[in-house]
Design a protein around this motif. Structure first.
Motif, short mmCIF file in Angstrom:
data_model
loop_
_atom_site.label_atom_id
_atom_site.label_comp_id
_atom_site.label_asym_id
_atom_site.label_seq_id
_atom_site.Cartn_x
_atom_site.Cartn_y
_atom_site.Cartn_z
N GLY A 70 0.82 -1.21 0.00
CA GLY A 70 0.00 0.00 0.00
C GLY A 70 0.85 1.26 0.00
O GLY A 70 0.53 2.24 -0.68
N LEU A 71 1.95 1.25 0.75
CA LEU A 71 2.86 2.40 0.77
C LEU A 71 3.50 2.60 -0.60
O LEU A 71 3.69 3.74 -1.05
N ALA A 72 3.87 1.50 -1.26
CA ALA A 72 4.49 1.60 -2.58
C ALA A 72 3.57 2.29 -3.57
O ALA A 72 4.00 3.16 -4.34
N VAL A 73 2.31 1.91 -3.56
CA VAL A 73 1.34 2.52 -4.48
C VAL A 73 1.02 3.95 -4.04
O VAL A 73 0.90 4.86 -4.87
N SER A 74 0.92 4.16 -2.73
CA SER A 74 0.51 5.48 -2.21
C SER A 74 1.53 6.56 -2.51
O SER A 74 1.17 7.68 -2.90
N ILE A 75 2.81 6.27 -2.30
CA ILE A 75 3.81 7.32 -2.50
C ILE A 75 3.90 7.70 -3.98
O ILE A 75 4.15 8.86 -4.32
N ALA A 76 3.64 6.73 -4.87
CA ALA A 76 3.59 7.06 -6.29
C ALA A 76 2.37 7.93 -6.59
O ALA A 76 2.45 8.89 -7.37
N MET A 77 1.24 7.61 -5.96
CA MET A 77 0.03 8.40 -6.16
C MET A 77 0.22 9.84 -5.70
O MET A 77 -0.36 10.77 -6.28
N GLN A 78 1.01 10.05 -4.66
CA GLN A 78 1.26 11.41 -4.19
C GLN A 78 1.88 12.27 -5.28
O GLN A 78 1.68 13.49 -5.33
N ILE A 119 18.17 -4.73 2.47
CA ILE A 119 18.75 -3.79 1.50
C ILE A 119 18.70 -4.39 0.10
O ILE A 119 18.37 -3.72 -0.88
N GLY A 120 19.03 -5.69 0.00
CA GLY A 120 18.96 -6.36 -1.30
C GLY A 120 17.56 -6.32 -1.88
O GLY A 120 17.37 -6.07 -3.08
N ALA A 121 16.55 -6.57 -1.04
CA ALA A 121 15.16 -6.52 -1.50
C ALA A 121 14.78 -5.13 -1.97
O ALA A 121 14.15 -4.96 -3.03
N ALA A 122 15.16 -4.12 -1.20
CA ALA A 122 14.81 -2.74 -1.54
C ALA A 122 15.52 -2.30 -2.83
O ALA A 122 14.91 -1.65 -3.69
N VAL A 123 16.80 -2.65 -2.98
CA VAL A 123 17.56 -2.23 -4.16
C VAL A 123 17.01 -2.89 -5.43
O VAL A 123 16.80 -2.22 -6.45
N PHE A 124 16.73 -4.19 -5.37
CA PHE A 124 16.21 -4.87 -6.56
C PHE A 124 14.81 -4.35 -6.92
O PHE A 124 14.50 -4.17 -8.10
N GLY A 125 13.98 -4.11 -5.91
CA GLY A 125 12.66 -3.56 -6.18
C GLY A 125 12.74 -2.18 -6.78
O GLY A 125 12.00 -1.84 -7.71
N ALA A 126 13.67 -1.36 -6.26
CA ALA A 126 13.84 0.00 -6.78
C ALA A 126 14.33 -0.02 -8.22
O ALA A 126 13.86 0.75 -9.07
N LEU A 253 11.65 5.09 -7.69
CA LEU A 253 12.68 4.31 -6.98
C LEU A 253 12.23 4.00 -5.56
O LEU A 253 12.36 2.86 -5.10
N VAL A 254 11.69 4.99 -4.87
CA VAL A 254 11.20 4.78 -3.50
C VAL A 254 10.02 3.81 -3.51
O VAL A 254 9.93 2.91 -2.66
N SER A 255 9.12 3.99 -4.47
CA SER A 255 7.97 3.10 -4.57
C SER A 255 8.40 1.66 -4.78
O SER A 255 7.89 0.74 -4.12
N GLY A 256 9.34 1.44 -5.70
CA GLY A 256 9.83 0.09 -5.95
C GLY A 256 10.55 -0.50 -4.75
O GLY A 256 10.43 -1.70 -4.47
N ALA A 257 11.30 0.34 -4.02
CA ALA A 257 11.99 -0.14 -2.83
C ALA A 257 11.00 -0.60 -1.77
O ALA A 257 11.20 -1.65 -1.12
#
Length: 364
Positions: A70-78, A119-126, A253-257
């Protein structure tokens, strides 16, 4: 406040509640048509998902993943971006996490391995979200289209990587080897034995921390101001000095992380290995959570708990009521998305009319 505008309490609280009640009313009608009592079904669901301590632990376990989605989608929506790709970003984030764990779990203790895996999860997602963000910012490709396509690419990529490289020799299950014990997240049941033998782990605490950070950054920082200004009016933000392209790319990038971090709960906190289709639609549920929660931390938390309760309570309800298949709750999720997304302003004209009548009667 203009007479053509709804106050914040109406858009942030009343409309979501009315939309949710409408979705549940339709769901109750469906349950009635299936030959079961809606009130009894609701009682079983609440008892199983909220009142029972173990059931509540499972509800919060599911909610932990949903909060990050939800945070990933929300920050992009902002920023005015509709990131449909949280599912794929979570998937690839799980690959980054697994790559770190498989390389280091035999050499590092959990206190070092866990943050490195995150960190690995966040970097790959970003990184998986970077390309759609770059294409939107620099080439004008719509982020909705590119993120949808990247979900399919992520699924194909993960299938190839797991089957080709991660399956241990002689094993048929399409999954990596089981992680070492050092890669298991601490369980909250160790602190609260009443939670029983459940997978609820410190990811829930990390999710709450992420909600707090999100709220502070979005509403109490200069970057958050630029983010919201871009979402409200990109042209005005540009003339105010905001670098739109950079804001879009950084936001994605933040959303993907955040989406990538959603993989930590299920992979390190429950299964302890990487398997095919482990997100199980959590990235898409994040869209409904962002819409229903109005991109607010409290709303995101409550929406995540609601969807977690639907999964946990729905499973037990389908066992006690065979006439109600588990797929019914996917249907209910769809109803919530429908009312809180496509029909989010369905009740707005009626509320606005009621408010205007009240103001007229008071002579305002």
């Amino acid at each position: 406040m203009k007479k053509t505008e709804l106050p914040r309490w109406a858009t942030g609280f009343v409309l979501p509640i009315l939309n949710l009640m409408s979705a549940l009313l339709v769901a109750a009608l469906v349950i009635h048509l299936l030959g079961e009592s809606p009130s009894e079904s609701l009682r079983i669901l609440v008892d199983s998902a909220i009142l029972d301590p173990e059931g509540l632990a499972y509800t919060l376990f599911y909610a932990s993943t949903f909060i990050f989605a939800g945070l990933a989608v929300s920050i992009a929506m902002q920023a005015g971006l509709f990131n449909i790709g949280a599912e794929g970003q979570m998937y690839v984030g799980g690959l980054g996490l697994t790559w770190v764990v498989l390389a280091l779990d035999a050499h590092l203790p959990g206190i070092l391995l866990t943050p490195l895996a995150m960190i690995g999860a966040a970097v790959f997602g970003a990184l998986w979200a970077f390309i759609p963000g770059y294409l939107q910012a620099k080439r004008g490709s719509h982020v909705v289209v590119t993120t949808i396509m990247f979900n399919f690419i992520a699924a194909s990529l993960m299938n190839f990587v797991i089957v080709k490289y991660l399956i241990p020799e002689g094993q048929q299950n399409p999954a990596s080897r089981v992680f070492a014990d050092s890669a298991a997240l601490p369980l909250l049941s160790k602190l609260l034995p009443v939670l029983g033998d459940t997978p609820l782990n410190i990811s829930f605490i990390l999710a709450i921390l992420a909600l707090v950070i999100y709220g502070v950054v979005v509403w109490r920082s200069s970057w958050g101001y630029q983010l919201r200004a871009t979402g409200l009016n990109a042209h005005a933000a540009h003339y105010a000095g905001v670098k739109i392209s950079r804001t879009i790319i950084v936001t994605m990038l933040v959303s993907g992380a955040l989406a990538g971090l959603g993989a930590v709960n299920s992979v390190m906190g429950s299964t302890h290995y990487l398997s095919l289709n482990f997100p199980a639609g959590a990235g898409f549920v994040g869209i409904a959570i962002a819409l229903m929660g109005r991109q607010h931390p409290v709303g995101i938390f409550l929406s995540s708990v609601l969807f977690g309760a639907l999964i946990q309570g729905g499973f037990d309800l389908s066992l006690e009521k065979p006439n109600i298949p588990q797929e019914t709750f996917i249907f209910i999720q769809g109803l919530i998305i429908l009312f809180c997304g496509a029909m989010e302003n369905f009740y707005a004209p009626a509320i606005l009319k009621l408010l205007n009548v009240t103001r007229t009667n008071k002579g305002i």
